[in-house]
Enzyme design. Structure first.
Site, PDB file in Angstrom:
ATOM      1  CG  ASP A 224     -15.346   5.809   2.736  1.00  0.00           C
ATOM      2  OD1 ASP A 224     -16.311   6.271   2.109  1.00  0.00           O
ATOM      3  OD2 ASP A 224     -15.398   5.494   3.945  1.00  0.00           O
ATOM      4  CD  GLU A 273       6.510   1.725  -4.591  1.00  0.00           C
ATOM      5  OE1 GLU A 273       5.885   0.639  -4.738  1.00  0.00           O
ATOM      6  OE2 GLU A 273       6.924   2.116  -3.486  1.00  0.00           O
TER       7      GLU A 273
END
Length: 568
Positions: A224, A273
């Protein structure tokens, strides 16, 4: 483009072998959780309600769900005022409910993208409460943007800035000793204090949040106000007029600063990751030429393209918009995103049924629906016909299509909401100029009868109009030509026909005299999309009809209609 980590061995939170490029041409369905499905009967949609409708989403044929904020919140801005980024609002569920929901989605082959709100917290967040009790210049206040006021006693705000929702962008606090104190910046509602992204603690806490949800199996994040995090505020702040006149070229004090991409490079390291890497999509209302930075492989990976949403229903406008944004996607190495409706704008079935916009009028926002939203000028049938054609055009494009809940039902904007029932802060902060965004956030109709048309056991938190009955899932489920079944067919075909994310514009034989109103393109695999933006019928090209936005009769393509054809 491949998001492959060069760091430690990635952690796997979804099935091994999942395509790391799944997002490039995904159909993503936005759920506004408080208005999707209510399982516990409190009038507010919840996570268990979403879980109960996984079968519907699977039958619809979407690849992923984008879940708007579900965090603890006072709902000063529909959940975008977040109290705790690593929990679920008790009114809509628990973390256990979240785990059950994501398991159900993944079992159905549907991925999950969650909203993250990094520009501001709520004024109930533990950090902000701590800042209110801490002295001026304290580490607690440094997590936000506090300033002394102007005037002899600091009684005037630090600047005359206006918030996005209307009204002043600064609010004064009361110091712990009871005296009037400093002012804090809020680019949106006063319940949404802006974070200070020059503070390292803010960075670290959001990295922790990204890992928290990624470890629970989330596949990506919708960011956002992605262009608003980095700010560089001088001691003497510019006026609102000076701020408005400052180019947004990477050095603006507030919006789209170049250093915001340093934040997203850190986020990309976290995304990588995992196996497959997480995806990010930026909500960045920036100059189109600057959008590729947000969508780069070193950053979030995708950025919303709102250009089609803002385009008028005309062949030339659609063609220019698509061509331009495919060029932008090539620059970033990402795929484009296509949007026609979301929780912030008037639904496109209504937009396309309103008179042409006057110069200077808001393109897709709420200013079109004034004085309670009643508009005798709305041509509902025209709007829906054009919306179906535009949606089928959108779903044929290469790239990701982001769909908003209820558009597959052909829902119009709900205009007839009494002022006493409205919830959007833009309505309260802009009296007389905007009715806000509640009209596109009214809970969905699942059945043709009942207190809330199947949304839940009781009445919904926003009033639903009687005409929802004929637009419900139940009413459309078995109707061959319904909007719902058009979406189901198109989404099924989209998966079957999907190839490289490219297109070739084509000129159709026999389209002389109507070429300016007909737009056609070919996708890899030998199928074409043809849209007649005009009102008059044109010859239907040869080929096997796969899906059409309107019933086809004889050998003509009706006006304001899209068809997909397999070439002979």
């Amino acid at each position: 483009m491949s998001f492959t980590s060069t760091a430690a061995a990635p952690r796997t939170t979804t099935a091994e072998g999942t395509d790391p490029q799944w997002w490039r041409q995904a159909a993503v369905y936005q759920i506004y959780p408080r208005s999707f499905a209510d399982a516990d009967g409190n009038g507010i949609g919840d996570l268990r309600g979403i879980t109960s409708r996984v079968g519907y989403l699977q039958d619809l044929g979407v690849d992923a769900v984008w879940l708007s904020p579900f965090y603890p919140s006072a709902l000063a801005d529909g959940g975008y005022d977040v109290d705790d980024y690593r929990d679920v609002d008790l009114k809509i569920g628990t973390l256990d409910d979240f785990d059950v929901m994501i398991s159900g989605l993944h079992s159905a082959g549907i991925r999950l993208i969650v909203d993250i709100v990094p520009n501001h917290t709520s004024d109930r967040h533990e950090w902000f409460l701590e800042a209110l009790q801490a002295p001026k210049g304290s580490p607690a206040r440094d997590r936000y943007i506090f300033r002394d006021g102007l005037g002899e006693t600091g009684e005037q705000p630090p600047s005359d800035w206006t918030s996005i929702f209307g009204g002043p962008a600064w609010t004064r606090i009361t110091e712990p000793d009871g005296t009037p104190g400093q002012w804090f910046l809020h680019s949106f509602a006063k319940e949404q204090p802006d974070l200070n992204w020059r503070n390292r603690e803010v960075h670290e806490d959001f990295l922790r949040t990204l890992r928290f949800w990624s470890d629970r199996g989330v596949d990506g994040f919708r960011v956002d106000v992605a262009h608003g995090l980095s700010k560089d505020l001088p001691a003497n702040l510019p006026s609102q007029a000076e701020l408005d006149a400052t180019p947004k070229d990477g050095a603006h004090p507030i919006w789209d600063r170049d250093e915001v991409h340093e934040i997203y490079r850190e986020w990309r390291e976290v995304f990588n990751e995992y196996n497959p890497p997480k995806i990010g999509v930026a909500e960045a209302w920036v100059d189109s030429a600057r959008r590729p930075k947000y969508a780069s492989a070193e950053g979030l990976g995708q950025a919303f393209n709102f250009d089609l949403l803002e385009a008028s229903f005309e062949a030339e406008a659609f063609r220019e918009t698509v061509a331009f944004n495919l060029e932008l996607a090539a620059k970033s190495g990402s795929s484009s995103t296509w949007v026609l409706s979301n929780h912030d704008v008037v639904r496109h079935a209504t937009r396309y049924g309103l008179p042409p916009k006057a110069d200077g009028e808001e393109k897709a926002g709420t200013n079109w629906l004034l004085n309670g939203g009643a508009s005798p000028e709305l041509q509902a049938e025209t709007g829906l016909r054009r919306a179906r054609a535009a949606s089928l055009f959108e779903l044929a494009l290469p790239g990701s299509a982001y769909l908003y809940q209820g558009e597959e039902l052909g829902l119009h904007e709900v205009a007839e909401i009494p002022d006493a029932d409205r919830q959007d802060p833009t309505f309260f902060r802009s009296p007389g100029s905007s009715v806000g965004r509640d009209g596109c956030r009214v809970p969905l109709p699942w059945s043709s009868e009942g207190a809330s048309f199947g949304f839940g056991p009781e009445h919904a938190h926003l009033p639903q109009p009687d005409w929802f009955s004929g637009h419900s899932v139940q009413a459309q489920d078995t109707a061959e030509d319904s909007t719902l079944n058009m979406y189901r067919r198109a989404l099924q075909l989209r998966r079957e026909l999907q190839g490289e994310d490219t297109l070739e514009w084509i000129e159709l034989p026999g389209a002389e005299g109507s070429s300016t109103e007909v737009l056609a393109f070919r996708r890899p695999g030998g199928w074409i999309c043809v849209t007649n933006f005009g009102e008059q019928a044109v010859p239907l090209p040869a080929g096997e009809v796969l899906v059409s936005s309107q019933p086809l009769r004889s050998e003509v393509l009706p006006g304001e209609t899209t068809v997909w054809l397999r070439e002979h």
